[in-house]
Scaffold this motif. Sequence first.
Motif, PDB file in Angstrom:
ATOM      1  N   ALA A  46      -4.881  -8.729  11.061  1.00 44.05           N
ATOM      2  CA  ALA A  46      -3.575  -8.897  10.414  1.00 44.05           C
ATOM      3  C   ALA A  46      -2.958  -7.538  10.085  1.00 44.05           C
ATOM      4  N   THR A  47      -3.777  -6.605   9.590  1.00 44.26           N
ATOM      5  CA  THR A  47      -3.279  -5.254   9.275  1.00 44.26           C
ATOM      6  C   THR A  47      -2.854  -4.526  10.545  1.00 44.26           C
ATOM      7  N   LEU A  76      -4.951  -2.880   0.032  1.00 43.84           N
ATOM      8  CA  LEU A  76      -5.942  -2.743   1.111  1.00 43.84           C
ATOM      9  C   LEU A  76      -6.590  -1.365   1.129  1.00 43.84           C
ATOM     10  N   LEU A  77      -5.955  -0.385   0.496  1.00 43.14           N
ATOM     11  CA  LEU A  77      -6.584   0.941   0.397  1.00 43.14           C
ATOM     12  C   LEU A  77      -7.890   0.875  -0.396  1.00 43.14           C
ATOM     13  N   GLU A  78      -8.026  -0.157  -1.216  1.00 41.00           N
ATOM     14  CA  GLU A  78      -9.242  -0.330  -2.013  1.00 41.00           C
ATOM     15  C   GLU A  78     -10.183  -1.362  -1.394  1.00 41.00           C
ATOM     16  N   ASP A  79      -9.887  -1.748  -0.161  1.00 35.22           N
ATOM     17  CA  ASP A  79     -10.727  -2.741   0.513  1.00 35.22           C
ATOM     18  C   ASP A  79     -12.152  -2.199   0.680  1.00 35.22           C
ATOM     19  N   LYS A  80     -13.127  -3.126   0.664  1.00 32.32           N
ATOM     20  CA  LYS A  80     -14.529  -2.707   0.802  1.00 32.32           C
ATOM     21  C   LYS A  80     -14.843  -2.237   2.217  1.00 32.32           C
ATOM     22  N   GLN A  85      -9.387  -0.091   5.509  1.00 30.82           N
ATOM     23  CA  GLN A  85      -8.770   1.004   4.755  1.00 30.82           C
ATOM     24  C   GLN A  85      -8.041   1.977   5.698  1.00 30.82           C
ATOM     25  N   ASN A  86      -8.720   2.326   6.776  1.00 32.62           N
ATOM     26  CA  ASN A  86      -8.121   3.279   7.732  1.00 32.62           C
ATOM     27  C   ASN A  86      -6.834   2.737   8.332  1.00 32.62           C
ATOM     28  N   SER A 126      -7.019   7.972  -0.449  1.00 30.73           N
ATOM     29  CA  SER A 126      -5.710   8.237  -1.053  1.00 30.73           C
ATOM     30  C   SER A 126      -5.184   9.612  -0.626  1.00 30.73           C
ATOM     31  N   SER A 127      -6.069  10.586  -0.504  1.00 30.15           N
ATOM     32  CA  SER A 127      -5.669  11.918  -0.042  1.00 30.15           C
ATOM     33  C   SER A 127      -5.123  11.845   1.380  1.00 30.15           C
ATOM     34  N   ILE A 128      -5.837  11.100   2.216  1.00 30.48           N
ATOM     35  CA  ILE A 128      -5.365  10.926   3.597  1.00 30.48           C
ATOM     36  C   ILE A 128      -4.012  10.226   3.600  1.00 30.48           C
TER      37      ILE A 128
END
Length: 1286
Positions: A46-47, A76-80, A85-86, A126-128
């Motif tokens: 989906a992403t 989704l940045l906090e996804d496991k 995340q990427n 988050s930096s990326i």
Amino acid sequence: MASVSYHISSLLEKMTSTDKDFREGDAFVSVYQPVHFWYISFRFMATNDLMMELQKDSIKLDEDSEKKVVKMLLKLLEDKNGEVQNLAVKCLGPLVGKVKEYQVETIVDTLCTNMLSDKEQLRDISSIGLKTVISELPPASTGSTMTANVCKKITAQLTGAIGKQEDVSVQLEALDILSDMLSRLGGTLYSFHSSILNCLLPQLTSPRLAVRKRAIIALGHLVLTCSGNIFSELTEHLIAELKKNESASTTRTYIQCIAGISRQAGHRIGEHLEKIIPLIVQYCNVDDDELREYCFQAFESFVRRCPKEIDPHIPNVMSLCLKYITFDPNYNYDNEEEEEEERMETENGEDEEQESDDEYSDDDDISWKVRRAAAKCLEAIVSSRHDLLQDFYKTLSPVLITRFKEREENVRADIFSAYISLLKQTLPIQSWLHASDDSGKDDVSLTMLQNQVPNIVKALHKQLKDKSIKSRQGCFSLLTELANVLPGCLAEHIPALVPGIVFSLADKCNSSNMRIDALSFLHVLLCNHQPEAFHPYIKSLLPPVVACIGDPFYKITSEALLVVQQLVKVIRPLDKPCTFDAKPYAKDLFPGTLKRLKAADIDQEVKERAISCMGQIIYSLGDHLSTDLQPTLKIFLERLKNEITRLTAVKALTLIASSPLKIDLRPILGEGFPILASFLRKNQRALKLSTLAALDILVKNYSDSLKPAMIESVLTELPALISENDMHVSQVAIMFLTTLAKVYPSCISKITGSVLAEIFQLVHSPLLQGGALNAIIDFFQALVLTKAATVGYSELMKQLTAPVYSSGPSGASAALHKQAYYSAAKCVAALSSACPKEAPGTVNQFIQDVKSPKCSSAVKVLAFLSLAEMGRTTNLTSTQKELKTVILEAFASPSEEVKSAASYALGNISVGSLKEYLPFMLKEIESQPKRQYLLLHSLKEVISSSPADSLKPYVEDIWALLFKHCECSEEGTRNVVAECLGKLTLVNPSELLPRLKKQLSSGNDRKSSAEMERCFVLLEGPLSYFTIAISKLHQKYTVVFLRQLQLLLGGLVKHCLVCSQPTGSFLKTLQDSDLNVRRVALAMFNSAAHNKPSLIRDLLNAVLPSLYNETKVRRELIREVEMGPFKHTVDDGLDVRKAAFECMYTLLESCLDRLDIYEYLNHVEDGLKDHYDIQMLTFIMLARLSTLCPNAVLQRLERLIEPLRATCSTKVKAGSVKQEFEKQDELKRSAMRAVAALLTIPEVEKSPAMAEFSSQIRSSPEMASLFESIQKDTASLPTAESMDMS
């Protein structure tokens, strides 16, 4: 829009799929593991689909969808799962351009908050994400406010994180992101620069080296766009901290920081070098190897980026480099040779060598870094200071040569690189005519290098067998450059070099690059030395080279074939007598090359090199190939039929056909000739030219083997090749026709009509000149001498002159350009020369045409020009007594073209009969003031075209006459006199140049303004025609004579430019009250700078201040003239200023290395605000400077942009005349071209002034349209790569 929203909503719904019921440790995890991955895969897909949608240009999100998408991606940045995340991070990039500004700010806020999180993985992602957002923000020049607002929001949080955060990893990430922002959007953060600086400076003392390094990088990006005050604050802080020297560690950091700033913005740090360099010199003497390394890195940066400011410190820096390039406290080089001998005598040499290395190895020894930094600094000095070349060979070269024995491989490579830079600086200019006056210095440098060659070879030849491949490659690179700079210098040292070459070629342990480098050096060596030097070593060299032909790596094979091709020339040079027996080596060279020639499944480069190599073998050794020759020629025939190899095959056949061994080509001519003929139809220019060359040599050398049918197959293709669209192809085709006319006269008659139609069209073309015209002349002469030709002298003459004689009685021959008359006249003269019996009748006809009032002006012009060309080589006096009268009567013609042609005719007819015509001409000049101008032009033709020996008896009379007319009131007459004197001086320069100098110095102490003006007009003559005459003189006189001539002319120029006598002082005349004197003096100087810059280069220091003074606007020379009700401003100093700026432009092309470019730019800047004519010239100068001196222009960019902006923004007053609008439009176009040139400078986009101006251009429809048209014009210009250079 609704369907897009629905699709996005369904994707967001899928992204909410969770695997919360399958926690780690659950009893069901192992059972339901596939379901667990299915949920992850669902979110991932989906992403991924969302990312694909966002990348589409057509997608538009409503406000609700924007909010949902942003919220989901941040979640989704906090996804496991790391992959999810990427993908979420990747979605942020395209999303930035699709959502409103406040949504971007939400993203940024969340990312900045997450970056300070305790979770390492969240911080990293988050930096990326922040870096991704920054990279996608639109440039500030687009006028977007979002970029500025978002950057300010990020900056505030980053500076806080850097200053207050105790977690080093957070600091490092924040510094990284800040560096990215400053490098890409530094100008946007202008208001934050001060707070950024205050945040970064404390980090230079951080206990963590990684933080310091990142802070230095960020400061480097900051200085590109910060204001002068902030830059000064930074440098003053660094200087103050360096003076404190609180600790060695921080001192190293501050020096690194200064070096980093210099690399990024060297043009700005220049003004602070006077304070910085003494401190760094001081720290060079501190016993800290790491500190010394950073000091030399800083010096290297200063040398490359601040060449003007570092200049006074170069001797000191160089002495430090020379001191520390030998700094190796842990190794004793003095005993190295003795130990080497001992190891050679010891049976177990390898073990002892290892022990020796171990003895001197020291893991804590970093002195090699100091030596390497010193070597790189020396390389920077050498590559930027050509003027110190002799000093380099006195002091630097011997030290570098002794350091070739350096034990550290990396340092040795940099020492080799420094010496190669020195050799490249020494490479002499190919043509001494265009060389600078440094040519004498270059000769001295070459002599000094020649004396050091034995030491170079001695230092290198042992290393050619070194185990280190990198060292051997460095040796070969250096020796290759040496052989190119001093051809023949290694002849005596070949015995020392051959073993090393063979070792590198034969050793199977060598890398491919090693063998390629060895082969490349051998090729250069063979090309630049006499064959005899290699004959004793052919037996050693040949086997490894031939073995390389069979190497499986195509690059080695290709290079080896190139070497074999040159070896064949060495083994048997056919251009001079040679006693060396080549026959035994033919059987070694032939089989390996033949195998590659036969192979079809090999690289294209190898195929072509194999064909060329075999062509050379047959050319030089064809008589030793016996039965192998004919089968090999058959292979050439096959390669001729192959589209890929046909061009190379044609060139090889041309070479074989030209062999003095008279190779038997009969077996392939029958089939090959029609193939060659077909190539003339191909749309490949290089193939056409090569084929014509091949056909020409075949016809010359194998005429008895060619049948008429073969020739006819070629003849039918030739008419299509003769066209003004490609003059060079036309020239070669006509030269081939000339060969055919001489060898096969019967065949040429069959196509005379179609060929002549094209040739006559070419004769009447305005583009015809030079080689193509000479080829046509030779063809016409060969054609009329061919008895079998169907077209004779009369018919050719008729067709040549038909377009002129068919013109109306008014003489308006609109179809013919002026150049066509000269071309036709030369052809008429050539035909008359080939048919002397027909010439008198033709001359009579032309004289009658000139006398006839019914003939048009065009006919008379052609008649006079034809008489001129015929009279130059033939004495017409004996047959035509009335010729003088006819010409003089034509001087009264109402047509300027006829008068000019008559003047030209009188001069050239005089060349053919000097005794009869020259005294008459001199008498007429004295007695006929009204005809004086035309008669002087005739005299100019006599001086230009007459042999020097024939003219010498009349030199005194001509000299006296010309000086008598120097003071004529007409400027045009004075200019012709100057041209005549210039040409006459070169008849006998050793005698006449001193007399000219004496003439300029004679008279009263103070000459009148008119006399001063005359002096400089006279001097301009020899200067302007020196270059033209030198090409003719070069064929008759030795280089020694030519250099004596150069010295004589140089003395004359020096006398007039800077001698102390008021009568000859150029410097005095530039302060003369008469504007004409100043203008003509500048014109003379410009002529010297353009035609022979070597004469004035040493005088520039004295002349430039006066020259620059003439570029200033003088208010006292500006006056108002009343024209009825209007007032008109007249600037009497404009012509002098124009002359001064023209001199400056010429110096830019010919004497750039002698100019203080910053002082030069000051006057260019003034010119940008001057009169229209001056502005147009300075815009061109600025565009040129952007290419030649980009760093200097970058330093002055802010001051240069303002006048450009003013010009581009100027509006013409309403009601102005049309010419005023056109003038302003052209001025704007010229200014915009300068802007386009400035934008090509590296790093120019980081200048705030340029970014602002670019934004202004884009926001103005008028300026944007103009800029786009300029860019299109620039893009449409042909480049070296796109042009067909064949």
